[in-house]
Design a protein around this motif. Structure first.
Motif, PDB file in Angstrom:
ATOM      1  N   VAL A 186     -12.139  -0.040  -8.221  1.00 40.06           N
ATOM      2  CA  VAL A 186     -12.944   1.262  -8.846  1.00 40.06           C
ATOM      3  C   VAL A 186     -11.268   1.577  -9.599  1.00 40.06           C
ATOM      4  O   VAL A 186     -10.248   1.242  -9.677  1.00 40.06           O
ATOM      5  N   ASP A 187     -12.236   1.417 -10.612  1.00 44.08           N
ATOM      6  CA  ASP A 187     -11.621   1.769 -12.009  1.00 44.08           C
ATOM      7  C   ASP A 187     -12.042   3.303 -13.011  1.00 44.08           C
ATOM      8  O   ASP A 187     -12.760   3.449 -12.224  1.00 44.08           O
ATOM      9  N   GLY A 188     -10.706   3.434 -12.993  1.00 43.59           N
ATOM     10  CA  GLY A 188     -11.007   4.964 -13.980  1.00 43.59           C
ATOM     11  C   GLY A 188      -9.557   6.246 -13.031  1.00 43.59           C
ATOM     12  O   GLY A 188      -9.893   7.286 -12.605  1.00 43.59           O
ATOM     13  N   CYS A 189      -9.380   5.330 -11.759  1.00 40.49           N
ATOM     14  CA  CYS A 189      -8.569   5.805 -10.559  1.00 40.49           C
ATOM     15  C   CYS A 189      -7.692   6.943 -11.706  1.00 40.49           C
ATOM     16  O   CYS A 189      -6.463   5.678 -11.626  1.00 40.49           O
ATOM     17  N   PRO A 190      -6.912   7.833 -11.955  1.00 43.46           N
ATOM     18  CA  PRO A 190      -6.229   8.821 -12.731  1.00 43.46           C
ATOM     19  C   PRO A 190      -4.616   7.740 -11.167  1.00 43.46           C
ATOM     20  O   PRO A 190      -4.125   7.620 -10.373  1.00 43.46           O
ATOM     21  N   PRO A 191      -3.188   7.475 -12.459  1.00 44.53           N
ATOM     22  CA  PRO A 191      -2.280   7.162 -11.955  1.00 44.53           C
ATOM     23  C   PRO A 191      -1.197   8.521 -10.945  1.00 44.53           C
ATOM     24  O   PRO A 191      -1.483   8.813 -11.343  1.00 44.53           O
ATOM     25  N   GLY A 192      -0.292   7.482 -10.297  1.00 40.09           N
ATOM     26  CA  GLY A 192       0.051   9.001  -9.503  1.00 40.09           C
ATOM     27  C   GLY A 192      -0.105   9.062  -8.823  1.00 40.09           C
ATOM     28  O   GLY A 192       0.559  10.034  -7.444  1.00 40.09           O
ATOM     29  N   LEU A 193      -1.411   8.871  -7.663  1.00 40.20           N
ATOM     30  CA  LEU A 193      -2.033   9.181  -6.118  1.00 40.20           C
ATOM     31  C   LEU A 193      -1.293   8.450  -5.074  1.00 40.20           C
ATOM     32  O   LEU A 193      -1.226   7.308  -5.452  1.00 40.20           O
ATOM     33  N   ALA A 194      -1.085   9.367  -4.164  1.00 37.84           N
ATOM     34  CA  ALA A 194      -0.336   8.761  -2.948  1.00 37.84           C
ATOM     35  C   ALA A 194      -1.348   7.743  -2.497  1.00 37.84           C
ATOM     36  O   ALA A 194      -2.257   9.046  -2.332  1.00 37.84           O
ATOM     37  N   LEU A 195      -1.117   7.165  -1.805  1.00 37.51           N
ATOM     38  CA  LEU A 195      -2.658   6.379  -1.814  1.00 37.51           C
ATOM     39  C   LEU A 195      -1.983   4.562  -0.577  1.00 37.51           C
ATOM     40  O   LEU A 195      -1.071   3.473  -1.428  1.00 37.51           O
ATOM     41  N   ASP A 196      -2.530   4.809   0.098  1.00 35.95           N
ATOM     42  CA  ASP A 196      -2.541   3.684   0.960  1.00 35.95           C
ATOM     43  C   ASP A 196      -4.219   2.972   2.079  1.00 35.95           C
ATOM     44  O   ASP A 196      -4.573   3.732   1.652  1.00 35.95           O
ATOM     45  N   GLU A 197      -3.338   2.044   3.365  1.00 38.39           N
ATOM     46  CA  GLU A 197      -4.786   1.160   3.935  1.00 38.39           C
ATOM     47  C   GLU A 197      -5.264   2.145   5.153  1.00 38.39           C
ATOM     48  O   GLU A 197      -6.278   2.930   5.058  1.00 38.39           O
ATOM     49  N   HIS A 198      -4.195   3.305   5.024  1.00 36.77           N
ATOM     50  CA  HIS A 198      -4.239   4.125   5.896  1.00 36.77           C
ATOM     51  C   HIS A 198      -4.855   5.466   6.051  1.00 36.77           C
ATOM     52  O   HIS A 198      -6.398   5.466   6.470  1.00 36.77           O
ATOM     53  N   ASP A 199      -5.088   5.544   4.507  1.00 35.14           N
ATOM     54  CA  ASP A 199      -6.390   6.648   3.810  1.00 35.14           C
ATOM     55  C   ASP A 199      -7.863   6.031   4.022  1.00 35.14           C
ATOM     56  O   ASP A 199      -8.636   6.671   3.829  1.00 35.14           O
ATOM     57  N   VAL A 200      -7.921   4.973   2.960  1.00 29.92           N
ATOM     58  CA  VAL A 200      -9.372   4.072   3.367  1.00 29.92           C
ATOM     59  C   VAL A 200      -9.270   3.956   5.291  1.00 29.92           C
ATOM     60  O   VAL A 200     -10.723   4.348   5.443  1.00 29.92           O
ATOM     61  N   GLN A 201      -8.398   3.371   5.468  1.00 26.55           N
ATOM     62  CA  GLN A 201      -8.562   3.002   7.189  1.00 26.55           C
ATOM     63  C   GLN A 201      -9.981   4.206   7.995  1.00 26.55           C
ATOM     64  O   GLN A 201     -10.921   4.443   8.496  1.00 26.55           O
ATOM     65  N   GLU A 202      -8.662   5.304   7.901  1.00 24.33           N
ATOM     66  CA  GLU A 202      -9.339   6.203   8.067  1.00 24.33           C
ATOM     67  C   GLU A 202     -11.042   7.173   7.782  1.00 24.33           C
ATOM     68  O   GLU A 202     -11.719   7.126   9.012  1.00 24.33           O
TER      69      GLU A 202
ATOM     70  N   VAL B 114      -2.552  -0.204  -7.076  1.00 23.07           N
ATOM     71  CA  VAL B 114      -1.785   0.242  -5.765  1.00 23.07           C
ATOM     72  C   VAL B 114       0.295   0.078  -6.261  1.00 23.07           C
ATOM     73  O   VAL B 114       0.141  -1.270  -5.542  1.00 23.07           O
ATOM     74  N   PHE B 115       1.094   0.947  -6.148  1.00 21.93           N
ATOM     75  CA  PHE B 115       2.327  -0.089  -6.479  1.00 21.93           C
ATOM     76  C   PHE B 115       3.025   1.342  -5.251  1.00 21.93           C
ATOM     77  O   PHE B 115       3.080   1.992  -6.036  1.00 21.93           O
ATOM     78  N   GLU B 116       3.649   0.482  -4.113  1.00 21.55           N
ATOM     79  CA  GLU B 116       4.389   1.766  -3.417  1.00 21.55           C
ATOM     80  C   GLU B 116       3.819   2.828  -3.351  1.00 21.55           C
ATOM     81  O   GLU B 116       4.576   4.096  -3.289  1.00 21.55           O
ATOM     82  N   GLY B 117       3.168   2.563  -2.881  1.00 20.07           N
ATOM     83  CA  GLY B 117       1.757   3.922  -1.894  1.00 20.07           C
ATOM     84  C   GLY B 117       1.996   4.640  -3.504  1.00 20.07           C
ATOM     85  O   GLY B 117       1.061   5.368  -3.183  1.00 20.07           O
ATOM     86  N   LYS B 118       1.647   4.160  -4.358  1.00 17.69           N
ATOM     87  CA  LYS B 118       1.334   5.097  -5.210  1.00 17.69           C
ATOM     88  C   LYS B 118      -0.434   4.011  -6.463  1.00 17.69           C
ATOM     89  O   LYS B 118       0.427   3.172  -7.033  1.00 17.69           O
ATOM     90  N   THR B 119      -1.128   4.993  -7.161  1.00 18.92           N
ATOM     91  CA  THR B 119      -1.767   4.282  -7.578  1.00 18.92           C
ATOM     92  C   THR B 119      -1.536   3.907  -9.179  1.00 18.92           C
ATOM     93  O   THR B 119      -0.635   5.223  -9.699  1.00 18.92           O
TER      94      THR B 119
END
Ligand SMILES: Cc1cc2nc3c(=O)[nH]c(=O)nc-3n(C[C@H](O)[C@H](O)[C@H](O)COP(=O)(O)O)c2cc1C
Length: 351
Positions: A27-43, A71-76
């Motif tokens: 995924v390219d172009g996702c804005p920075p600073g959004l909370a994202l981790d593997e659980h979000d995608v896994q759901e 993703v760094f420290e839970g943020k895009t």
């Protein structure tokens, strides 16, 4: 020109085959600073797994996602997000007798005509498994939409010719087919059992609703919101038709019946499905995707092999009986990707 990338500002590339070591999305172009981790995608991925629904394949798809970058420290971070899903339960030997045979209704014949070579195991890139990568990317798109108050959900409107008519909000969470009409859900389930026992498969209609979409999304004239949504849904295997709002029914109406009148409090109805002239109006966006029956069926069918020799084929292996309900999160993902793209594009317009 190859086309494995979708979107302009929010761009999704998928890669990988059904029986390769892994598949995934970038995924390219996702804005920075959004909370994202593997659980979000896994759901999201868990909702696409073959579950307990009577339509489901016995294939046990683990579908554990790994986020490799972005993703760094839970943020895009604003850099490409690479999502990896390993194929762990690919029973490739099931497909050996399909090496030289074209399954009716599947991509085998067309892929061979185009590339002159194909991965016969599960359908390769034409496999429904490719949609796992779309769903992972859709989870990221949902993160872009959530702060803007945009929510996308899909439900089963029709299956095997049985339509949900008595719509009860909340009811779709109570059955495996995610059908909001409990009586219709029961009839759909028994029709699926009949089809499974008869070695056959069924089609259906998915309805997708977008709530909270602001007015102004969509880029006339070629990237109209409805045009991009239709392309996004039509790019999913088994989808054979897309309707927006009144859809094909509008062709049978008079102007006085089809127009949504306007008053000081807004629109009097929503037959346009929330989009006029390719631009969102602020009403709910209403879409429907018609899905054909799963092509791989246990019943004997006439086909040919790569040498043109007639063959009678009964497909073995582990297949879904109907693409519903597994396709619901795939539709949600594709619609979310389009909306995230157009939200970012509208921000660039700067109004
Ligand atoms: C979530 C999902 C699961 C699918 N599962 C199967 C399956 O188990 N067996 C099969 O033959 N096709 C399956 N399909 C359908 C094929 O991918 C699809 O029919 C094929 O790519 C041909 O494309 P077309 O139907 O658009 O012509 C699935 C599709 C989706 C979206």
């Amino acid at each position: 020109m190859a086309a494995n990338t979708f979107g302009v500002a929010f761009r999704v590339t998928t890669w990988g085959e059904s029986h390769g070591p892994a598949l995934g999305a970038v995924v390219d172009g996702c804005p920075p600073g959004l909370a994202l981790d593997e659980h979000d995608v896994q759901e999201w991925l868990n909702r696409r797994r073959p579950g307990r629904a009577p339509s489901a394949s016995p294939r046990r798809e683990d579908d554990q996602v790994e986020i490799l970058s972005g993703v760094f420290e839970g943020k895009t971070t604003g850099t490409p997000i690479a999502l990896l899903i390993r194929n762990r339960d690919a029973a490739s030997h099931d497909y050996e007798d399909l090496r030289d045979v074209f399954r009716p209704g599947h991509g085998d014949f067309a892929y061979m005509q185009k590339y002159g070579i194909r991965d016969h195991r599960g359908g390769g890139r034409a496999s429904g498994r490719e949609t796992a990568a779309r769903v992972a990317a859709g989870a990221v798109a949902a993160k872009v939409l959530a702060p803007a108050g945009i929510r996308v959900f899909a439900f089963t409107r029709e299956l095997g010719g049985i339509a949900a008519t008595d719509i009860r909000p909340g009811e779709m969470d109570r059955n495996d087919l995610r059908c909001p009409d409990p009586k219709a859900a029961e009839q759909m389930a028994s029709r699926l059992e009949e089809a499974r026992e008869g070695g056959d498969s069924l089609g259906g209609v998915v309805e997708i609703i977008v709530q909270g979409c602001p007015p102004g999304l969509g880029e006339p004239v070629f990237d109209k919101l409805d045009a991009d949504l239709a392309k996004a849904l039509m790019s999913i295997g088994t989808v054979k038709g897309v309707e927006i709002g009144a859809g094909f029914e509008a062709a049978r109406m008079k102007g006085s019946q089809s127009n949504d009148t306007l008053g000081p409090d807004g629109f009097g109805s929503n037959r346009a499905g929330g989009i006029l002239a390719g631009i969102s109006t602020g009403q709910d966006i209403v879409l429907r995707a018609a899905c054909k029956p799963i092509p791989s069926i246990g019943r004997e069918q006439q086909t040919v092999d790569v040498f043109g020799k007639p063959v009678v084929l009964a497909v073995r292996g582990r297949h879904d009986v109907c693409v519903i309900p597994r396709i619901l999160p795939v539709c949600e993902a594709m619609v979310s990707i389009v909306l995230a793209d157009h939200l970012l594009r509208q921000r660039a317009v700067g109004r």
